[in-house]
Scaffold this motif. Sequence first.
Motif, PDB file in Angstrom:
ATOM      1  N   ALA A  24      25.006 -39.555 -38.184  1.00 26.95           N
ATOM      2  CA  ALA A  24      25.629 -38.528 -39.026  1.00 26.95           C
ATOM      3  C   ALA A  24      26.737 -39.135 -39.882  1.00 26.95           C
ATOM      4  O   ALA A  24      26.863 -38.813 -41.073  1.00 26.95           O
ATOM      5  N   ILE A  25      27.527 -40.024 -39.290  1.00 28.44           N
ATOM      6  CA  ILE A  25      28.602 -40.683 -40.046  1.00 28.44           C
ATOM      7  C   ILE A  25      28.008 -41.576 -41.131  1.00 28.44           C
ATOM      8  O   ILE A  25      28.481 -41.575 -42.280  1.00 28.44           O
ATOM      9  N   ASP A  26      26.975 -42.339 -40.802  1.00 25.89           N
ATOM     10  CA  ASP A  26      26.323 -43.209 -41.788  1.00 25.89           C
ATOM     11  C   ASP A  26      25.739 -42.389 -42.934  1.00 25.89           C
ATOM     12  O   ASP A  26      25.845 -42.773 -44.108  1.00 25.89           O
ATOM     13  N   LEU A  27      25.122 -41.263 -42.606  1.00 26.73           N
ATOM     14  CA  LEU A  27      24.556 -40.394 -43.640  1.00 26.73           C
ATOM     15  C   LEU A  27      25.653 -39.853 -44.542  1.00 26.73           C
ATOM     16  O   LEU A  27      25.505 -39.828 -45.773  1.00 26.73           O
ATOM     17  N   ASN A  28      26.770 -39.457 -43.951  1.00 23.17           N
ATOM     18  CA  ASN A  28      27.893 -38.949 -44.733  1.00 23.17           C
ATOM     19  C   ASN A  28      28.418 -40.022 -45.682  1.00 23.17           C
ATOM     20  O   ASN A  28      28.687 -39.748 -46.859  1.00 23.17           O
TER      21      ASN A  28
END
Length: 63
Positions: A24-28
């Motif tokens: 989720a952090i990488d996608l953000n």
Amino acid sequence: MMWALAIIAGTIAMLAVAGVVKDAIDLNHAIKAREERDRAWHAHELRVIADHEARHRTETEGQ
């Protein structure tokens, strides 16, 4: 013996949650980087259009 399996299952569950959070952090970060590239490209396009219009105005005034 059951407590060992519970510890292993808990560890696996924590690793799975950590993986989801990391994704989720990488996608953000990817979304923010894409937005920044899009803004930079749009600013570049506006500069090119403004330069073209200024050049056209200068050429038509000179005639």
